[in-house]
Design a protein around this motif. Structure first.
Motif, short mmCIF file in Angstrom:
data_model
loop_
_atom_site.label_atom_id
_atom_site.label_comp_id
_atom_site.label_asym_id
_atom_site.label_seq_id
_atom_site.Cartn_x
_atom_site.Cartn_y
_atom_site.Cartn_z
N ARG A 180 52.50 -21.94 69.19
CA ARG A 180 52.20 -20.60 69.71
C ARG A 180 53.43 -19.96 70.34
N GLU A 181 54.23 -20.76 71.05
CA GLU A 181 55.46 -20.22 71.61
C GLU A 181 56.41 -19.79 70.50
N LYS A 182 56.44 -20.56 69.41
CA LYS A 182 57.26 -20.18 68.27
C LYS A 182 56.79 -18.86 67.68
N ARG A 183 55.48 -18.72 67.52
CA ARG A 183 54.95 -17.46 66.99
C ARG A 183 55.26 -16.30 67.92
N ALA A 184 55.15 -16.56 69.24
CA ALA A 184 55.45 -15.50 70.20
C ALA A 184 56.91 -15.08 70.11
N SER A 185 57.82 -16.06 69.98
CA SER A 185 59.24 -15.75 69.85
C SER A 185 59.51 -14.96 68.57
N ILE A 186 58.86 -15.37 67.49
CA ILE A 186 59.05 -14.65 66.23
C ILE A 186 58.55 -13.21 66.34
N LEU A 187 57.37 -13.06 66.93
CA LEU A 187 56.82 -11.72 67.09
C LEU A 187 57.70 -10.86 68.00
N GLU A 188 58.23 -11.48 69.07
CA GLU A 188 59.12 -10.74 69.98
C GLU A 188 60.39 -10.32 69.26
N ALA A 189 60.97 -11.24 68.46
CA ALA A 189 62.17 -10.90 67.70
C ALA A 189 61.89 -9.80 66.69
N GLU A 190 60.75 -9.90 66.01
CA GLU A 190 60.41 -8.86 65.05
C GLU A 190 60.21 -7.52 65.75
N GLY A 191 59.59 -7.56 66.96
CA GLY A 191 59.42 -6.31 67.71
C GLY A 191 60.75 -5.70 68.10
N GLU A 192 61.70 -6.55 68.59
CA GLU A 192 63.02 -6.05 68.94
C GLU A 192 63.74 -5.49 67.72
N ARG A 193 63.59 -6.19 66.59
CA ARG A 193 64.23 -5.70 65.37
C ARG A 193 63.65 -4.34 64.94
#
Length: 305
Positions: free
Chosen positions: A183-196
């Motif tokens: 879940r932390e990995k998914r959150a990091s991915i979603l955060e990175a995608e949001g920043e992108r």
């Protein structure tokens, strides 16, 4: 005479007992098998039934209603060597009381062992993750296998449900940590995608702003060029008119032209950054005199022409 009466009473009592022994009341939802000297002869259905006393006996009493069989917990090892504890519940119904009575000994115990064996076989062929996430698949596989095995017994298995699959506590803790990391990995991915996405939106906004700014500058340049073109055309027209006036001998035109240039030169001199204080002895009469002198020169030029 008294002895004869006693014999009649005894005989009637025996007949009554035999009749009572021959009358059987079968409750709703049950079937009784009848055995004659130990051999099956027929089946009694619900209601009032008669049998031959001392010859026929009730063999097995089969419950024809759907029944529930609890399967006790047991340890199962999955294909990836994980130990889990599981239990189940089985729903079945006797369709053929004769087969259920004489084709298997102790139907309930046989079905319990059969279900436990198939649970170990089905779960043992699956990995732990698949085992925990595919309850419907497990139930379907167990139902097919157990129902096929119990068909010769005259039993129909209607449903098998796995109640619980419990891994050991250390394995549960490891799974919890794995889930948290996922879940932390998914959150990091979603955060990175949001920043992108935000960076892309900002870049697109800046690009659009630059485009609009460039278009504005282009439009301003076009307007300025048009203004300069019109100003140049006006100046050219004015110069042409002054030239025609000079050629026609009109001294006022040359006076206007000289005075205009003279005043522009003075304005530029006053606007210079190097001159903080400027002292110029300027009198209107002198300027007019100069203009008049220039006018006289123009007259002489016209006279010569």
């Amino acid at each position: 005479m008294e002895q004869f009466d006693i014999t009649i009473i005894i005989g009637l009592a025996v007949v009554f007992i035999l009749v009572m022994l021959g009358i059987k009341m079968v409750p709703q939802g049950f079937n009784y098998t009848v055995e004659r000297f130990g051999k099956y002869t027929r089946t009694l259905t619900p209601g009032l039934q008669l049998i031959i006393p001392l010859v026929d006996t009730i063999g097995r009493k089969q419950n024809m209603m759907e029944q529930v069989l609890d399967v006790p917990p047991q340890v199962v090892i999955s294909s990836d060597n994980a130990q889990v504890t599981t239990d189940a519940v089985c729903f079945y119904q006797v369709l053929d009381p004769v087969k259920a009575s004489y084709e298997v000994n102790d139907l309930e115990r046989a079905m319990r062992n059969l279900v436990m064996t198939n649970i170990r076989a089905v779960l043992g062929s699956m990995e732990l993750d698949e085992m925990l996430s595919n309850r419907d698949k497990i139930n379907g596989s167990l139902l097919i296998k157990v129902d096929e095995a119990t068909d010769p017994w005259g039993v129909k298995v209607t449903r098998i449900e796995i109640k619980d699959i419990a891994p050991p506590m250390d394995l549960v803790d490891a799974m919890a940590r794995q889930m948290k990391a996922e879940r932390e990995k998914r959150a990091s991915i979603l955060e990175a995608e949001g920043e992108r996405e935000a960076a892309i939106k900002v870049a697109e906004g800046q690009k659009q702003a630059e485009i609009l700014k460039a278009e504005g500058q282009l439009e301003a340049a076009k307007r300025e060029a048009e203004a300069r073109e019109r100003l140049a055309a006006a100046e050219a027209e004015a110069t042409r008119l002054v030239s025609e006036s000079i050629q026609n001998g009109d001294s006022r035109a040359i006076n206007y032209f000289v005075a205009q240039k003279y005043m522009e030169s003075l304005g530029k001199l006053a606007e210079s950054d190097n001159n903080k204080v400027m002292m110029i002895p300027l009198e209107a009469s002198n300027m007019l005199g100069s203009i008049a002198g220039v006018a006289e020169i123009a007259k002489e030029a016209f006279g010569k022409k």
